[in-house]
Scaffold this motif. Structure first.
Motif, PDB file in Angstrom:
ATOM      1  N   VAL A 166       0.840  -1.200   0.000  1.00  0.00           N
ATOM      2  CA  VAL A 166       0.000   0.000   0.000  1.00  0.00           C
ATOM      3  C   VAL A 166       0.875   1.251   0.000  1.00  0.00           C
ATOM      4  O   VAL A 166       2.050   1.214   0.345  1.00  0.00           O
ATOM      5  N   LYS A 167       0.259   2.347  -0.392  1.00  0.00           N
ATOM      6  CA  LYS A 167       0.870   3.667  -0.281  1.00  0.00           C
ATOM      7  C   LYS A 167      -0.121   4.601   0.396  1.00  0.00           C
ATOM      8  O   LYS A 167      -1.333   4.466   0.206  1.00  0.00           O
ATOM      9  N   THR A 168       0.398   5.545   1.165  1.00  0.00           N
ATOM     10  CA  THR A 168      -0.448   6.443   1.941  1.00  0.00           C
ATOM     11  C   THR A 168      -0.813   7.678   1.122  1.00  0.00           C
ATOM     12  O   THR A 168       0.040   8.275   0.459  1.00  0.00           O
ATOM     13  N   VAL A 169      -2.089   8.050   1.152  1.00  0.00           N
ATOM     14  CA  VAL A 169      -2.557   9.246   0.456  1.00  0.00           C
ATOM     15  C   VAL A 169      -1.977  10.479   1.137  1.00  0.00           C
ATOM     16  O   VAL A 169      -2.052  10.618   2.356  1.00  0.00           O
ATOM     17  N   GLU A 170      -1.385  11.379   0.343  1.00  0.00           N
ATOM     18  CA  GLU A 170      -0.724  12.554   0.886  1.00  0.00           C
ATOM     19  C   GLU A 170      -1.320  13.837   0.313  1.00  0.00           C
ATOM     20  O   GLU A 170      -2.098  13.809  -0.645  1.00  0.00           O
ATOM     21  N   ASP A 222      -1.471  22.058  -2.501  1.00  0.00           N
ATOM     22  CA  ASP A 222      -2.175  21.532  -1.321  1.00  0.00           C
ATOM     23  C   ASP A 222      -3.379  20.695  -1.729  1.00  0.00           C
ATOM     24  O   ASP A 222      -4.514  20.925  -1.308  1.00  0.00           O
ATOM     25  N   VAL A 223      -3.145  19.711  -2.565  1.00  0.00           N
ATOM     26  CA  VAL A 223      -4.223  18.838  -3.023  1.00  0.00           C
ATOM     27  C   VAL A 223      -3.914  17.396  -2.642  1.00  0.00           C
ATOM     28  O   VAL A 223      -2.782  17.037  -2.308  1.00  0.00           O
ATOM     29  N   ILE A 224      -4.931  16.555  -2.695  1.00  0.00           N
ATOM     30  CA  ILE A 224      -4.767  15.132  -2.424  1.00  0.00           C
ATOM     31  C   ILE A 224      -4.010  14.488  -3.587  1.00  0.00           C
ATOM     32  O   ILE A 224      -4.394  14.636  -4.740  1.00  0.00           O
ATOM     33  N   LEU A 225      -2.925  13.767  -3.269  1.00  0.00           N
ATOM     34  CA  LEU A 225      -2.107  13.136  -4.289  1.00  0.00           C
ATOM     35  C   LEU A 225      -1.980  11.640  -4.036  1.00  0.00           C
ATOM     36  O   LEU A 225      -1.856  11.212  -2.889  1.00  0.00           O
ATOM     37  N   ILE A 226      -2.007  10.860  -5.115  1.00  0.00           N
ATOM     38  CA  ILE A 226      -1.715   9.436  -5.033  1.00  0.00           C
ATOM     39  C   ILE A 226      -0.851   9.049  -6.221  1.00  0.00           C
ATOM     40  O   ILE A 226      -0.930   9.675  -7.270  1.00  0.00           O
ATOM     41  N   PRO A 227      -0.004   8.023  -6.072  1.00  0.00           N
ATOM     42  CA  PRO A 227       0.796   7.569  -7.207  1.00  0.00           C
ATOM     43  C   PRO A 227      -0.107   7.025  -8.322  1.00  0.00           C
ATOM     44  O   PRO A 227      -1.180   6.479  -8.067  1.00  0.00           O
ATOM     45  N   MET A 228       0.355   7.141  -9.533  1.00  0.00           N
ATOM     46  CA  MET A 228      -0.432   6.713 -10.678  1.00  0.00           C
ATOM     47  C   MET A 228      -0.738   5.216 -10.656  1.00  0.00           C
ATOM     48  O   MET A 228      -1.791   4.785 -11.108  1.00  0.00           O
ATOM     49  N   GLU A 229       0.211   4.398 -10.088  1.00  0.00           N
ATOM     50  CA  GLU A 229      -0.001   2.954 -10.118  1.00  0.00           C
ATOM     51  C   GLU A 229      -1.142   2.510  -9.199  1.00  0.00           C
ATOM     52  O   GLU A 229      -1.580   1.355  -9.256  1.00  0.00           O
ATOM     53  N   CYS A 230      -1.625   3.421  -8.343  1.00  0.00           N
ATOM     54  CA  CYS A 230      -2.724   3.077  -7.441  1.00  0.00           C
ATOM     55  C   CYS A 230      -4.095   3.224  -8.107  1.00  0.00           C
ATOM     56  O   CYS A 230      -5.108   2.833  -7.524  1.00  0.00           O
ATOM     57  N   SER A 243      -1.065  11.767  -9.385  1.00  0.00           N
ATOM     58  CA  SER A 243      -2.320  12.307  -9.898  1.00  0.00           C
ATOM     59  C   SER A 243      -3.071  13.003  -8.769  1.00  0.00           C
ATOM     60  O   SER A 243      -3.058  12.547  -7.619  1.00  0.00           O
ATOM     61  N   GLU A 244      -3.709  14.114  -9.116  1.00  0.00           N
ATOM     62  CA  GLU A 244      -4.551  14.826  -8.165  1.00  0.00           C
ATOM     63  C   GLU A 244      -5.901  14.112  -8.047  1.00  0.00           C
ATOM     64  O   GLU A 244      -6.490  13.724  -9.052  1.00  0.00           O
ATOM     65  N   VAL A 245      -6.371  13.935  -6.825  1.00  0.00           N
ATOM     66  CA  VAL A 245      -7.670  13.301  -6.586  1.00  0.00           C
ATOM     67  C   VAL A 245      -8.664  14.389  -6.177  1.00  0.00           C
ATOM     68  O   VAL A 245      -8.523  15.010  -5.127  1.00  0.00           O
ATOM     69  N   LEU A 246      -9.660  14.621  -7.028  1.00  0.00           N
ATOM     70  CA  LEU A 246     -10.648  15.658  -6.748  1.00  0.00           C
ATOM     71  C   LEU A 246     -11.691  15.185  -5.731  1.00  0.00           C
ATOM     72  O   LEU A 246     -12.198  15.990  -4.946  1.00  0.00           O
ATOM     73  N   SER A 247     -12.007  13.909  -5.750  1.00  0.00           N
ATOM     74  CA  SER A 247     -12.972  13.373  -4.804  1.00  0.00           C
ATOM     75  C   SER A 247     -12.787  11.863  -4.703  1.00  0.00           C
ATOM     76  O   SER A 247     -12.308  11.229  -5.645  1.00  0.00           O
ATOM     77  N   GLY A 248     -13.181  11.307  -3.566  1.00  0.00           N
ATOM     78  CA  GLY A 248     -13.145   9.870  -3.381  1.00  0.00           C
ATOM     79  C   GLY A 248     -12.155   9.391  -2.344  1.00  0.00           C
ATOM     80  O   GLY A 248     -12.322   8.315  -1.765  1.00  0.00           O
ATOM     81  N   LEU A 249     -11.091  10.160  -2.071  1.00  0.00           N
ATOM     82  CA  LEU A 249     -10.080   9.769  -1.088  1.00  0.00           C
ATOM     83  C   LEU A 249      -9.778  10.946  -0.177  1.00  0.00           C
ATOM     84  O   LEU A 249     -10.040  12.106  -0.500  1.00  0.00           O
ATOM     85  N   LYS A 250      -9.184  10.629   0.969  1.00  0.00           N
ATOM     86  CA  LYS A 250      -8.752  11.663   1.896  1.00  0.00           C
ATOM     87  C   LYS A 250      -7.350  11.342   2.396  1.00  0.00           C
ATOM     88  O   LYS A 250      -6.867  10.212   2.305  1.00  0.00           O
ATOM     89  N   GLU A 251      -6.708  12.356   2.930  1.00  0.00           N
ATOM     90  CA  GLU A 251      -5.328  12.226   3.380  1.00  0.00           C
ATOM     91  C   GLU A 251      -5.205  11.140   4.452  1.00  0.00           C
ATOM     92  O   GLU A 251      -6.046  11.015   5.331  1.00  0.00           O
ATOM     93  N   GLY A 252      -4.124  10.344   4.341  1.00  0.00           N
ATOM     94  CA  GLY A 252      -3.837   9.328   5.341  1.00  0.00           C
ATOM     95  C   GLY A 252      -4.381   7.955   5.016  1.00  0.00           C
ATOM     96  O   GLY A 252      -3.988   6.976   5.651  1.00  0.00           O
ATOM     97  N   GLU A 253      -5.272   7.829   4.033  1.00  0.00           N
ATOM     98  CA  GLU A 253      -5.813   6.523   3.679  1.00  0.00           C
ATOM     99  C   GLU A 253      -4.732   5.671   3.019  1.00  0.00           C
ATOM    100  O   GLU A 253      -3.827   6.185   2.362  1.00  0.00           O
ATOM    101  N   GLN A 254      -4.857   4.345   3.212  1.00  0.00           N
ATOM    102  CA  GLN A 254      -3.902   3.408   2.635  1.00  0.00           C
ATOM    103  C   GLN A 254      -4.497   2.817   1.355  1.00  0.00           C
ATOM    104  O   GLN A 254      -5.509   2.119   1.392  1.00  0.00           O
ATOM    105  N   VAL A 255      -3.811   3.076   0.222  1.00  0.00           N
ATOM    106  CA  VAL A 255      -4.302   2.655  -1.074  1.00  0.00           C
ATOM    107  C   VAL A 255      -3.408   1.548  -1.608  1.00  0.00           C
ATOM    108  O   VAL A 255      -2.176   1.654  -1.566  1.00  0.00           O
TER     109      VAL A 255
END
Length: 542
Positions: A55-59, A410-418, A451-463
């Motif tokens: 997993v990777k943590t949402v930042e 200051d946006v929600i970010l996740i790696p593309m592979e997630c 990638s920027e996540v506009l909706s669906g995830l929040k900081e700290g979640e494990q993806v």
């Protein structure tokens, strides 16, 4: 072809109520081996043992997206010079590739021949032909006919206006009738569609209301159609159109006759034409001589890019002479593919590198018409304006361009592979309380890495970062942060990282141990002993 270049700043990760920061820490890969071995052993005992997943943590962080390409340095102002007079080129001071300054004389004419032509200063002022012997009877007859035609013309204009209004009104009614009929057809189709749905769900109040509303709309539209007699309207349109055509013909006829006798008008036109021609010729001769004496000068500082004539050549007015490109107003001409068109826009900032020197610029223009490039691809041309040009810029050489297409902070970010995708859209697998949960996401600005996540995830979640066909929603899993396995950056308290890392390891091993122990209670005592041994071995290795 454009390449993406992503510049992302270090993001701070918040866990619980306390801010965490990223620190370098290297973790022994034996931890991963313990989980993998434990998973293999326990899979032979029970399918309920949590499966380890990476997993990777949402930042939260910043993301900058750029498009990189190259193009040719060109001038934004190119002037093509043409001969303004007919004459012989006496001297030519223009050579391809040389610099010129504003006001510099580039071409001189031989003005001696032109001065001789300038002595013809006047032409005949009056004409001696055309109907001096025209009889007064002829002129009176023309005036009488003209007067009658003028009255008839006014009447014809009134009828033309009347029948034009008639035709327009009928056409408007026919259009309304057609629209009403089309509306009846559309409502009927939709009503049948909703009625079919209602037959499958007869208790649906929503469908019942929709069917009722559509029936009401259909009644109103049907009533509107009955307000128009299409056949009668068509007949009236034909009649009014025929009358309109007839009066338009009469109007044109009377308009031509009301001008009077052609001979009379020809005399007046002859005198006016000759006078005008004389004045124009005088002015043109004088102006042409003045231009020839001045020669041709550069209108701005620039580079001569083309020369089409030589000294001694006789040129006609409009002959191409030479071309000058402004060296102080320059751009890089690039090509944009259809894949990058949605990301590039006018006024976006850009960095340009020419001759190993960097310049500032922006997207000044994007063509609205595509063309085929040398590779056969359909592309659009675009201009990148250079805001701070200097003497180190040469026209025609290559310039590398980096365009900032998007920037978010200051946006929600996740790696593309997630990020995964199916027919329902983009989604991620998130680990919540040891369970795989699917969450649909809306993606914003993207790059090769994040990638920027506009909706669906929040900081700290494990993806989950590595999804295989064995993972399904609802499955029990043991999350393993990818940074612990690869020896990368791991989140830790300001007070230290050792305790947090050890606690994380023990919690993960304990989960696997508990899953194995629970499974053992439903099997033989030998199986339970094997589970305890596996757990003890895992603990001792750690």
């Amino acid at each position: 072809m454009f390449k993406k270049k992503v510049q992302s700043e270090d993001a701070q990760v918040t866990t619980g109520k306390k801010k965490k920061k990223l620190k370098k820490r290297y973790i022994v890969l034996g931890v991963a081996a313990i989980f993998v071995v434990g998973s293999i052993v326990s899979s032979g005992l029970s399918a309920s043992v949590p499966t380890p997943v990476t997993v990777k943590t949402v930042e939260v962080g910043d993301l900058t997206e750029t498009l990189e390409t190259s193009g040719v340095v060109q001038s934004e102002e190119v002037k093509n010079y043409f001969a303004q007079v007919n004459g012989e080129v006496m001297t030519l001071n223009a050579e391809v590739g040389t610099s010129v300054k504003t006001g510099e004389n580039l071409l001189a004419y031989n003005v001696e021949k032109m001065e001789r032509d300038a002595k013809l200063a006047s032409l005949e002022m009056t004409a001696t032909g055309y109907g001096i012997d025209a009889s007064i009877t002829s002129m009176n007859y023309a005036q009488q006919k003209a007067s009658e035609a003028a009255k008839n013309y006014e009447d014809a204009v009134k009828y033309v206006n009347h029948y034009s209004t008639c035709v327009n009104n009928i056409k408007a009614d026919l259009t309304k009738a057609s629209q009403a009929a089309a509306e009846v057809e559309a409502i009927t189709a939709e009503l049948q569609k909703q009625q079919a749905k209602l037959e499958k769900k007869p208790n649906s109040e929503k469908l019942q209301k929709k069917v009722k509303a559509l029936q009401k709309d259909l009644n109103a539209a049907t009533k509107e159609v009955k307000n128009y007699d299409t056949i009668a309207l068509q007949a009236s349109l034909e009649t009014c159109s025929a009358d309109l055509a007839a009066y338009e013909s009469l109007k044109a006829q009377y308009e031509a006759q009301k001008e009077g006798d052609p001979a009379y008008n020809a005399q007046l036109a002859q005198q006016a034409t000759m006078k005008q021609a004389n004045n124009i010729q005088k002015a043109a001769t004088s102006e042409e001589l003045d231009m020839a004496k001045s020669g041709v000068t550069a209108e701005f500082d620039g580079i001569i890019t083309e020369v089409a004539i030589v000294e001694g050549q006789t040129v006609a007015q409009g002959t191409p002479l030479f071309t000058i490109a402004n060296e102080k107003q320059v751009k890089v001409a690039i090509e944009v593919s259809k894949y990058d068109l949605a990301r590039i826009a006018v006024n976006q900032q850009a960095k340009i590198v020419i001759n190993n020197k960097e310049y500032e610029g922006y997207v000044a223009k994007i063509d609205r018409f595509a063309h085929t490039n040398a590779s056969g691809a359909s592309v659009l041309s675009a201009d990148i304006h250079i805001s701070n040009p200097d003497e180190n810029i040469y026209l025609g050489i290559e310039g590398k361009v980096s365009i900032q297409t998007a920037e978010v902070k200051d946006v929600i970010l996740i790696p593309m592979e997630c990020i995964n995708a199916d027919t329902e859209g983009d989604f991620c697998y998130v680990v919540e309380n040891g369970i795989i949960v699917r969450k649909n996401v809306e993606i914003g600005v993207s790059s090769d890495e994040y990638s920027e996540v506009l909706s669906g995830l929040k900081e700290g979640e494990q993806v989950v970062s590595q999804v295989s066909g064995e993972l399904v929603e609802g499955m029990k899993v043991t999350p393993m942060d990818e940074t612990f396995l690869t020896g990368g950056e791991t989140p830790s308290d300001d007070e230290g990282t050792t305790n947090d890392t050890a606690e994380s390891k023990e919690a993960t091993v304990d989960e696997a141990k508990e899953g194995q122990t629970d499974n053992a209670t439903s099997t033989s005592e030998d199986t339970a002993e094997k589970d305890d041994n596996v757990a003890d071995e895992s603990k001792s290795e750690q």
